[in-house]
Design a protein around this motif. Structure first.
Motif, PDB file in Angstrom:
ATOM      1  N   HIS A 161       0.808  -1.226   0.000  1.00 10.43           N
ATOM      2  CA  HIS A 161       0.000   0.000   0.000  1.00 10.43           C
ATOM      3  C   HIS A 161       0.840   1.275   0.000  1.00 10.43           C
ATOM      4  N   ASP A 164       0.955   2.564  -3.438  1.00 12.68           N
ATOM      5  CA  ASP A 164      -0.326   2.769  -4.105  1.00 12.68           C
ATOM      6  C   ASP A 164      -0.455   4.190  -4.644  1.00 12.68           C
ATOM      7  N   GLY A 165      -0.653   4.311  -5.959  1.00 13.62           N
ATOM      8  CA  GLY A 165      -0.808   5.614  -6.592  1.00 13.62           C
ATOM      9  C   GLY A 165       0.487   6.253  -7.061  1.00 13.62           C
ATOM     10  N   ARG A 235       2.302   3.510 -13.257  1.00 12.39           N
ATOM     11  CA  ARG A 235       1.586   3.765 -12.003  1.00 12.39           C
ATOM     12  C   ARG A 235       1.304   2.452 -11.292  1.00 12.39           C
ATOM     13  N   SER A 237      -0.696   0.458  -8.315  1.00 11.10           N
ATOM     14  CA  SER A 237      -1.917   0.585  -7.519  1.00 11.10           C
ATOM     15  C   SER A 237      -2.292  -0.764  -6.927  1.00 11.10           C
ATOM     16  N   ASN A 239      -5.055  -3.382  -6.435  1.00 13.73           N
ATOM     17  CA  ASN A 239      -6.320  -3.799  -7.018  1.00 13.73           C
ATOM     18  C   ASN A 239      -7.144  -4.492  -5.930  1.00 13.73           C
TER      19      ASN A 239
END
Length: 470
Positions: A161, A164-165, A235, A237, A239
């Protein structure tokens, strides 16, 4: 020599400044975006079109190029060349770029400038590889980021995490490239996606998704288990649906195929040395997946017609057909139902769980390398004429249908499995089926699913038996 010709005739990217006129630049295209249309503020009701690309003329210098104009001009220009081709640009406008704003959506470049192409004054010409010096062509194999500046796949998964992004660089080998899938959005825009499975020395499976046509075209040129890529600014991320980390190609991304770097060469040697071992699972997966070309199956039937046809044939030869139906039973969230089972690595058949042996090979399957996990489930298919019970959905067909691998499925919570189930129970599917008469099967019919995808409503209503198709 083409290179000496270039030195005399063309301006180097490193020498650019805003006051230059009558410019002629040569470079290799290392990145490219899709054509997009926008409302023209000056001409209400009409659209302007644009696309951009990135060219490179030396190891340390590359620059972004944008073009705006009419639909015909922009589409014609965009379709005239691809990533990896060499182009010359005449009479571009040089502008100082607003780094922070522009590099939010465009590839980061070492140049302080960007180039703009005018429909009336600029010109782009494509050169064949035979006309260009090999030193220029070799630039396509140099990453735009430092060769050691990347995350391993296991690092991405371990950081989870926290990434993430974020946009990061990835060095990985290509495991497989799926066929592009095309769709239409709710506002009637057409789109496409292509899923690329990656691996490296640290992780056997990682998904990267391409949403634009240019990256999909590039991905289609990659040879599985023989291609290494360096993807800058993808990128990352999490899911939530598949419960795993994934990468997405965006407008900032530049992908270098088979990069000429020490790190990439080490990875390339790794996949070559392990090719025979690693390809075993792929071969078995192909074995489990019916080899028939789905394009040869064209006849559409109802459940009632399928049952009647197979009984009428009265022999053991397979019968193939297309069915538009609902999945009426899909017990993937029932803990008492076995959805994933072990298969023998030698022959692909199910392993007897009681004896832990393959009944075909009689091999002891206690060793980790002698079995592999595979989807193996029975589902019911229903249309307005009846139900086909206990249809077999297995292997990679099941993975493609559910949109996840076995390991991803096993990592799902029961709530996620239930959500996945209802994605199919409420929708009509288009199914390619193989049917064989069998006295041991329920209803005397053994049904294997060769492909299962959500059906296009208009296509289904048009092709359903009784609607003028059969």
């Amino acid at each position: 020599m083409a290179n000496s010709f270039a030195l005399k005739t063309f301006t180097a990217l490193s020498d650019l400044h805003p006051n230059m006129v009558n410019l002629k630049i040569i470079g290799i295209v290392i990145g490219k975006t899709d054509v997009k249309g926008f409302p023209d503020r000056k001409n209400i009701g009409s659209e302007r079109y644009t696309f951009s690309f990135t060219i490179r003329d030396s190891p340390n210098h590359f620059i972004n190029v944008s073009s705006w104009g009419s639909e015909d001009y922009i589409k014609s220009l965009s379709y005239s060349f691809r990533i990896g081709e060499c182009v010359t640009i005449e009479n571009p406008l040089i502008q100082r770029k607003e780094t922070e704003r522009e590099e939010k959506f465009s590839p980061a470049t070492p140049s302080k400038y960007k180039l703009l192409l005018s429909e009336n004054h600029s010109m782009v010409k494509v050169y064949s590889s035979y006309e260009v010096d090999t030193k220029l062509l070799s630039l396509i194999h140099l990453p735009v980021k430092e060769s050691r500046d990347y995350y391993s796949l296991t690092d991405i998964i371990a950081n989870g995490h926290s990434l993430d992004g974020r946009t990061i660089n990835v060095l990985a080998a290509v495991k497989s490239v799926a066929e592009p899938k095309y769709f239409t959005t709710s506002d009637r825009r057409k789109g496409q996606r292509c899923e690329v499975k990656l691996f490296d020395e640290t992780e056997p499976y990682f998904v990267m998704t391409c949403w634009d046509n240019e990256s999909i075209l590039l991905a289609q040129s990659w040879v599985p288990r023989e291609t290494v890529i360096f993807a800058s600014d993808v990128r990352i991320s999490f899911n939530k649906f598949q419960n795993c980390m994934t990468a997405t190609v965006i407008s900032k991304t530049i992908i270098t195929t088979n990069p000429d770097t020490p790190e990439a060469n080490i990875l390339l040697n790794f996949i070559r040395e392990n090719k025979e071992t690693n390809v075993l699972a792929d071969e078995l997966d192909s074995y489990l997946k019916e080899s028939i070309n789905l394009n040869t199956i064209v006849d559409v039937y109802t459940v009632e017609q399928l049952k009647t046809n197979v009984k009428t044939e009265g022999n053991a030869d397979p019968f193939y057909g297309i069915l538009y139906a609902y999945i009426s039973t899909l017990n993937i969230d029932d803990e008492t139902t076995k959805v994933v089972r072990n298969r023998c690595s030698s022959c692909g058949y199910l392993v007897n769980e009681a004896s832990n042996t393959c009944t075909i090979c009689n091999n002891d399957s206690s060793g980790l390398k002698s079995v592999f996990l595979s989807f193996d489930m029975l589902i019911d298919l229903t249309d307005h004429t009846g139900t086909l019970h206990s249809c077999s959905l297995t292997g990679s067909v099941a993975e493609e249908t559910l949109g996840c691998t076995v390991n991803e499925f096993l990592a799902m919570t029961s709530e996620q499995k239930t959500t996945l189930k209802w994605k199919f129970l409420l929708e009509r599917s288009k199914l390619y089926l193989k049917l064989v008469s069998s006295h041991r099967a329920r209803g005397g019919l053994k049904v294997s699913i060769l492909s299962c995808k959500l059906a296009d409503p208009a296509e289904a209503s048009r092709k359903l038996p009784g609607q003028g198709h059969i």
